[in-house]
Scaffold this motif. Structure first.
Motif, PDB file in Angstrom:
ATOM      1  N   SER A 887       0.791  -0.845  -0.535  1.00 15.04           N
ATOM      2  CA  SER A 887       0.027   0.374   0.034  1.00 15.04           C
ATOM      3  C   SER A 887       1.464   1.713  -0.137  1.00 15.04           C
ATOM      4  N   ALA A 888       0.118   2.328  -0.981  1.00 14.88           N
ATOM      5  CA  ALA A 888       1.337   3.177  -0.377  1.00 14.88           C
ATOM      6  C   ALA A 888       0.191   4.717  -0.524  1.00 14.88           C
ATOM      7  N   GLN A 889       0.667   5.605  -0.213  1.00  8.98           N
ATOM      8  CA  GLN A 889      -0.684   6.807  -0.348  1.00  8.98           C
ATOM      9  C   GLN A 889       0.580   7.975  -0.839  1.00  8.98           C
ATOM     10  N   PHE A 890       0.074   8.841  -1.613  1.00  4.72           N
ATOM     11  CA  PHE A 890       0.557   9.630  -2.093  1.00  4.72           C
ATOM     12  C   PHE A 890       0.426  11.053  -1.928  1.00  4.72           C
ATOM     13  N   GLN A 891       0.413  12.508  -1.724  1.00  3.70           N
ATOM     14  CA  GLN A 891       0.322  14.019  -1.177  1.00  3.70           C
ATOM     15  C   GLN A 891       0.519  14.770  -1.570  1.00  3.70           C
ATOM     16  N   GLY A 892       0.025  15.914  -2.658  1.00  2.00           N
ATOM     17  CA  GLY A 892      -0.292  17.171  -3.003  1.00  2.00           C
ATOM     18  C   GLY A 892       0.212  18.121  -2.717  1.00  2.00           C
ATOM     19  N   VAL A 893       0.025  19.397  -3.243  1.00  2.02           N
ATOM     20  CA  VAL A 893      -0.262  20.791  -3.266  1.00  2.02           C
ATOM     21  C   VAL A 893      -0.098  21.325  -4.329  1.00  2.02           C
ATOM     22  N   HIS A 894      -0.383  22.350  -4.882  1.00  2.00           N
ATOM     23  CA  HIS A 894       0.058  23.148  -5.961  1.00  2.00           C
ATOM     24  C   HIS A 894      -0.695  25.146  -5.522  1.00  2.00           C
ATOM     25  N   GLY A 895       0.137  25.921  -5.456  1.00  2.00           N
ATOM     26  CA  GLY A 895      -0.079  27.347  -5.397  1.00  2.00           C
ATOM     27  C   GLY A 895       0.178  28.307  -4.375  1.00  2.00           C
ATOM     28  N   ARG A 896       1.244  27.418  -3.470  1.00  2.00           N
ATOM     29  CA  ARG A 896       1.642  27.415  -2.498  1.00  2.00           C
ATOM     30  C   ARG A 896       3.073  28.227  -2.402  1.00  2.00           C
ATOM     31  N   THR A 897       3.486  28.790  -2.200  1.00  2.00           N
ATOM     32  CA  THR A 897       4.635  30.523  -1.934  1.00  2.00           C
ATOM     33  C   THR A 897       4.990  29.917  -0.381  1.00  2.00           C
ATOM     34  N   ILE A 898       6.875  29.789  -0.824  1.00  2.00           N
ATOM     35  CA  ILE A 898       7.540  30.042   0.474  1.00  2.00           C
ATOM     36  C   ILE A 898       8.338  30.992   0.401  1.00  2.00           C
ATOM     37  N   ASP A 899       9.306  31.696   1.453  1.00  2.00           N
ATOM     38  CA  ASP A 899      10.298  32.515   1.306  1.00  2.00           C
ATOM     39  C   ASP A 899      11.240  32.066   1.980  1.00  2.00           C
ATOM     40  N   ILE A 900      12.514  32.064   1.207  1.00  2.00           N
ATOM     41  CA  ILE A 900      14.151  30.891   1.583  1.00  2.00           C
ATOM     42  C   ILE A 900      14.812  31.733   2.443  1.00  2.00           C
ATOM     43  N   LYS A 901      14.402  32.899   2.162  1.00  2.00           N
ATOM     44  CA  LYS A 901      15.282  33.989   2.888  1.00  2.00           C
ATOM     45  C   LYS A 901      16.247  33.864   4.417  1.00  2.00           C
ATOM     46  N   PRO A 902      14.998  33.996   5.341  1.00  2.00           N
ATOM     47  CA  PRO A 902      15.817  32.690   6.611  1.00  2.00           C
ATOM     48  C   PRO A 902      16.262  31.436   6.307  1.00  2.00           C
TER      49      PRO A 902
END
Length: 1024
Positions: A887-902
């Motif tokens: 058995s396997a389960q995947f999860q995905g998201v789209h339309g999200r933004t992060i700030d890598i400055k920190p």
């Protein structure tokens, strides 16, 4: 001594992994023998499956209930499966009622399925508040599933296992520390821009946390998404609800199961630190960029590079020395269930233990390594006292124990991540702790010489329910009472200790901090919370003339939450629900609640929240009866107004209790009298209360469809939704001349719309069975109205933009970057940048948005960048072939933004391995980041889109591969069944980011946060 400890630990790890490999190889050998044994087995039951017309039925799943061994019928409906007399064979096919047959001495049997478009077996019921409905009857938008298919992985937060499994539900990890992993929930996105917004979690109908429950305690989980389902809870479920039902015993199905799992968690995805030579070089580079002299001469650089003097020129890798790459984890569970027709029981006991990653934590007095231990106990009893009176007792007890070092995990991680590698030698020549006046936290001292801090938290959840049938008055009528009591308390204890650090690089040497000998830490009880609820009401369930079906409920509820350090919370609720079905084809329903809270002013505390729903099983109509491609189709819809008891915050972000009240405080008053002494007076606190404060109001419309295709092998459910939220609490912009502010006003508006869908496809081909699941959610939101400070520029307003801020930056207002300045001439010919006192080549160039030839705060633009994805989805599979399963389960998201400055500026003075990609004259054309700046770097650290990256990801959340013993072998070992399995959690991430940054938790492994963790496990589950 240290080398000896390290050698022993290395040897232990090698021994541990060898044991895993030997056990795994043994299991594979056993698997081969068992496959052969099954093929050669002679205890075989065979037969033929037909429908009521005598036609053969293919792809019917045949399962031996005791062992879990399964097969499926072939083209002619024929099947064969190993079994023994007395076994129960279960015949199931999607869209039909399950059939149970007890195997006798004869090996031949015939099974006839009675056709029914939709099953009404127990598995087909969906949990709703204080009730159940079949999928055919249900008009609500609900995502539901049994937890039987959830992997039994040893992770401390159960909710993580649900990621990617339910349409409309987003589950997002926000932390990885054992026992304190944070998980965020969203149902169909977010339509309010105030703080909070999580759905309510209800365990057996009561608001409770279930993240630290054991997976064996839970029978099913339903996600309530529309007004018809949510309005049962009045003001308390405006953001959606997750309904969790615990397990109950089944009559004449007695069992004992025992699970043992062991494995380890692996740390990954943190930015690697610099060695002393690279750190010193980059530090010099940062000083040179702002015109300052280097801090390290060539002799010092050579000493760091060649390691000529580890005391004067130390080169420390704190992460490698003090933070291990793996930590052991284990889980044990014993469950018992069954009973008779009159008394049923279910009991489960589990133990979970997860160690921390720290090394060199053992001393002669204690082991300071972080660890999390949890004990879970549950007993659910159902007792039919008479034919008309039934009682239920649901009791759960959890005890959590966290063991930590005196400076806490966060404090030690802060040192490991942010202490320069050349700050001091960890141990001086005389074995004293190294340190300086600037850096007085020595990581070895923090781990071994600050004592321990231990917390024991106990949670008790008890529910009592009674149901009295009142058929003597009218058939189908019953009275119900439900009472719950929840108690929470914690107890802290441990040892205190302190250490001194010595700087021997100066003459004379300098000592800092005050040492203290080992002593008992103050021990005492902390927060104690008590919650209780009482529900009283009537249910009416009846069928008239075999065509008219009525399900109705009415309840009154009162709740209270008390703690010694706050004002009690109290709520009251009156709710009614009525559903009517005609000919099992046409359905209408109504849900209405009258709900209130003491958080609002007297006379404004209660509101009415109605919802209506309707459904039509269109596939039962004559014009679709002959459609061979369609097995079932139902159209449904609902509309209603929901309330949301949103938290109130003042302009400074402080939470406000009872926001309608004006509060006063005591302070100094005017100076009076001959001695000129001040008086004590009272004055109103600003902001003052607003007696007109009320709840958010949400108008929700949902239109959906459920259908089955391909002989019920494919099931689909889809919903389109829209909602508008008004009276969102905003900060009040009051004229300064009033001299006082108002805590909040109901002014804001926002909307959300989208669709979600789920699909299941299953197929049985002889010994091969597979099931595919998939779900998809699109939810777009927009701010329609929000109170803003006077003078806000149009392009800086959040109105008409989406909700949410960019992860790690906490804002969505950014300067628009135009690359990096490459020369002083380019700077001179560009608008003047005033965000920092110094702008030099290698700095970020910004766009002059308002055209005044100056870059300042008026050039920041409000954007649609957000950390709330507008698309999230999941898909998975369950495959079984003879004795093997995966058995396997995947999860995905789209339309999200992060700030890598920190992340880029993480580490000592903002320098780490990523700093090697900073701008220099030599790499000006390919540099990934601005020039290094130790000081005067405000231009580059301003919030700008230069630092924004996609936070989209696809993750393999869970994976499990199993092998089951054949029935014959299990019987020899006096067991019903036994299954061996290996599994993992968070094993794979696909994103556009580099390997050192996790798109879901980008702050993992920086600042003072625990690293990103993966879990690997090996286990066995035995059933007697």
């Amino acid at each position: 001594m240290v080398r000896t400890i390290m050698a022993n630990k290395t040897q232990f790890k090698m021994t541990k992994y060898k044991r895993y490999l030997i056990l795994l190889s043994g299991l594979l050998s056993l698997a081969a023998m068992e496959t052969k044994a099954q093929t050669a087995g002679d205890n075989t039951y065979s037969g033929r499956v037909t429908n009521a017309k005598g036609n053969s039925m293919q792809s019917v799943l045949v399962t031996v209930k005791r062992t879990g061994v399964a097969t499926s019928s072939g083209k002619n409906g024929e099947f064969a499966i190993a079994g023994t007399p007395g076994d129960t064979l279960v015949f199931t096919r999607n869209g039909f009622r399950s059939i149970w047959r007890v195997a006798g001495k004869s090996s031949a049997m015939s099974v006839i399925f009675a056709e029914s478009d939709v099953m009404d077996t127990e598995e087909d019921y969906v949990g709703i508040p204080f009730g159940k409905r079949t999928k055919r009857e249900l008009n609500y938008a609900v995502s539901s599933a049994s937890t039987d298919d959830l992997p039994k992985l040893p992770i401390s937060n159960l909710t993580s296992l649900l990621a990617g499994r339910y349409s409309g539900l987003l589950i997002q990890l926000t932390g990885h520390q054992p026992g304190t992993e944070n998980v965020g929930f969203q149902v169909r996105g977010k339509s309010s821009y105030t703080q909070g917004g999580d759905p309510v979690i209800l365990v057996d109908g009561v608001e409770r946390d279930f993240s630290d429950m054991d997976v064996t305690e839970i029978e099913s989980i339903s996600v309530l998404k529309d007004a018809a389902a949510l309005n049962w809870y009045g003001l308390n479920a405006g953001n959606g609800a997750i309904l969790v039902n615990t397990r109950h015993g089944k009559p004449n199905q007695n069992f004992i199961t025992f699970d043992v799992l062991a494995g380890f968690q692996s740390a990954s995805k943190y930015v690697k630190p610099l060695n002393s030579y690279d750190f010193a070089n980059l530090y010099n580079q940062g000083l040179s960029n702002v015109g300052q002299s280097p801090a390290y001469n060539q002799a010092a650089l050579d000493a760091y590079k060649n390691h000529t003097d580890p005391y004067l020129f130390p080169d420390n890798n704190y992460l490698e020395r003090f933070l291990g790459k793996t930590a052991p984890v284990q889980r044990y569970n014993l469950s018992l269930g069954g009973g008779s027709e009159r008394v049923r029981y279910y009991t489960t006991i589990s133990y979970y233990n997860q160690e921390g990653l720290f090394k060199e934590t053992k001393t002669d007095d204690y082991n300071a390594n972080f660890s999390y231990k949890r004990y879970n106990f549950r007993v659910n009893l159902d007792y039919d006292v008479t034919k008309t009176l039934s009682l239920s007792l649901l009791a759960g007890l959890r005890s959590e124990r966290r063991y930590d070092m005196g400076d806490r995990t966060s404090g030690v991680l802060n040192t490991l991540y942010n202490l320069p590698p050349n700050a001091f030698p960890i141990l001086n020549k005389d074995s004293s702790y190294g340190g300086t006046s600037v850096y007085q936290n020595n990581p070895l001292g923090q781990i071994q010489s600050t004592g321990t801090y231990n917390v024991i938290a106990n949670v008790l959840n008890v529910s009592l329910a009674a149901k009295q049938k009142l058929d003597i008055f009218t058939e189908g009528l019953s009275a119900n009472i439900f009472f719950s009591y929840d108690g929470y308390g914690n107890y802290s204890h441990g040892f205190t200790m302190n250490y001194a650090v010595v700087n021997q690089a100066v003459t004379p040497s300098q000592t800092y901090r005050t040492p203290a000998v080992l002593a008992y830490r103050y021990a005492g009880f902390g927060t104690s919370t008590k919650n209780n609820e009482v529900w009283l009401g009537l249910d009416y369930d009846r069928v008239f003339a075999q065509k008219h079906k009525i399900n109705a409920s009415v309840r009154a509820q009162q709740s209270m939450s008390a703690a010694v350090d706050r004002i009690d919370y109290r709520g009251r609720l009156f709710v009614a629900r009525a559903d009517y079905g005609f000919n099992d084809r046409y359905f209408v329903g109504f849900t209405g609640s009258y709900s209130g809270s003491e958080n609002y002013a007297p006379g404004r505390r209660f509101g009415f929240f109605p919802a209506v729903s309707a459904g039509w099983v269109i596939s039962d109509e004559g014009f679709l009866k002959g459609a061979k491609w369609l097995n079932y189709l139902k159209l449904r819809g609902s509309y209603g107004r929901t309330g949301n008891l949103a938290p109130t915050y003042d302009a400074n972000g402080n939470w406000v209790r009872l926001p309608y009240r004006a509060l006063f405080t005591r302070g100094a008053g005017p100076i009076l009298g001959s001695s000129f002494s001040s008086t004590t007076t009272a004055y109103e606190v600003s902001p003052t209360g607003n007696p007109l404060t009320t709840w958010e109001k949400i108008d929700r419309l949902n239109i959906g469809a459920d259908l089955s295709l391909l002989k019920n092998e494919l099931s689909l459910s889809a919903d389109v939704f829209t909602e508008k939220r008004i009276d969102i609490l905003n900060s009040a912009n009051m004229p300064g001349i009033l001299g006082v502010g108002v805590s909040a006003v109901n002014y804001g508006q926002a909307s959300s719309k989208g669709f979600d869908m789920g699909a299941v496809y299953q197929k049985h081909i002889k010994d091969f069975h597979f099931l595919l699941n998939a779900n998809f959610t699109y939810a777009a939101n927009k701010i329609l109205r929000q109170s803003l400070p006077s003078g806000t520029l149009a392009y800086q307003s959040p109105v008409d933009h989406n909700i949410g801020n960019v992860a790690l930056s906490g804002t969505k207002r950014f300067y628009v970057s135009q690359g990096l300045f490459q020369s002083q001439d380019e700077i001179n010919n560009s608008p003047k940048q005033t965000l920092s006192g110094l702008v030099v080549p290698g700095d970020i160039k910004y766009k002059d948005v308002n055209g005044d030839n100056i870059i300042d705060s008026r050039d920041a633009v409000n954007t649609d960048y957000t950390d709330i994805p507008n698309v999230y989805y999941g898909f998975g599979l369950n495959v079984r072939y003879k004795l093997f399963d995966i058995s396997a389960q995947f999860q995905g998201v789209h339309g999200r933004t992060i700030d890598i400055k920190p992340v880029v500026y993480a580490g000592p003075n903002g320098l780490n391995q990523l700093s090697k990609e900073a701008w220099t004259i030599e790499n000006a054309a390919t540099a990934s980041y601005p020039r290094i700046g130790i000081t005067d770097n405000g231009n580059n650290t301003a919030n700008s889109d230069f630092w924004l990256r996609s936070g989209d990801f696809l993750k393999l959340r869970t994976l499990e591969v199993g092998f089951s013993l054949s029935e014959k072998t299990a019987n020899r070992l006096r067991m019903q069944s036994a299954r061996f399995f290996v599994g993992g959690f968070n094993l794979l991430t696909i994103s556009k980011l580099g390997s050192g940054i996790d798109p879901e938790t980008p702050d993992a492994g920086i600042g003072s946060n625990y690293p990103y963790m993966k879990t690997y496990t090996l286990g066995i589950s035995v059933k007697f």
